[in-house]
Motif scaffolding. Sequence first.
Motif: not given
Length: 196
Positions: A16, A18, A20-21, A25, A124-125, A129, A162-164
Amino acid sequence: MTPMDMLLTRASTDHLAEPAPSDAQLSEILAAAMRAPDHGKLRPWRYVVIRDEARPVLAERIVASMKRMDAEAPEFKIEKRRKRFSTMPLILALGMHLRPDHKIPLWEQEMAVAAAAMNVLNALHATGFGGVWVSGDVVDDPVLAAELGLPAPHRLAGFLFIGTPEGEQHAPKRPDPAEFTASWTGKPVQFAADRT
């Protein structure tokens, strides 16, 4: 992507980066969590958002918890967790606001938290993300839980990183649902997945 495509392509990842939401979001993503099944409308889920400079602070609390839970925790494991908790774009602590004396059994309250967490991973998906649910022995540490605002009898169910997602994401091959499904006709069923 259809809703079924979205569900069938979701996979956990800790690769993951940056961004992040954003707060807006994340609020929408957490709104999906509120749709989880919740017998008794107890709403036992609690979310602690850890971003930016709070991440290395949490990492040190995680390390202290690891040492409380296992005085002989290997140094490589301690350093791995310190790095992960310090560098993930966003961490969401999954709290369980439990009511042990309520008529709704504790296991149902915990299942509601788990169902809400799965909704978060799906949301997220769906929004581009990614994330992964991590746990470990630290989730059983009441000191760590209290440090995050979850004093006993409340507990941690884990953390979402969590992130991209970085790089090309491939959904892992999943087993055939038929192996885990059986039709009941009045006699105990047997599952193909349980045959050796």
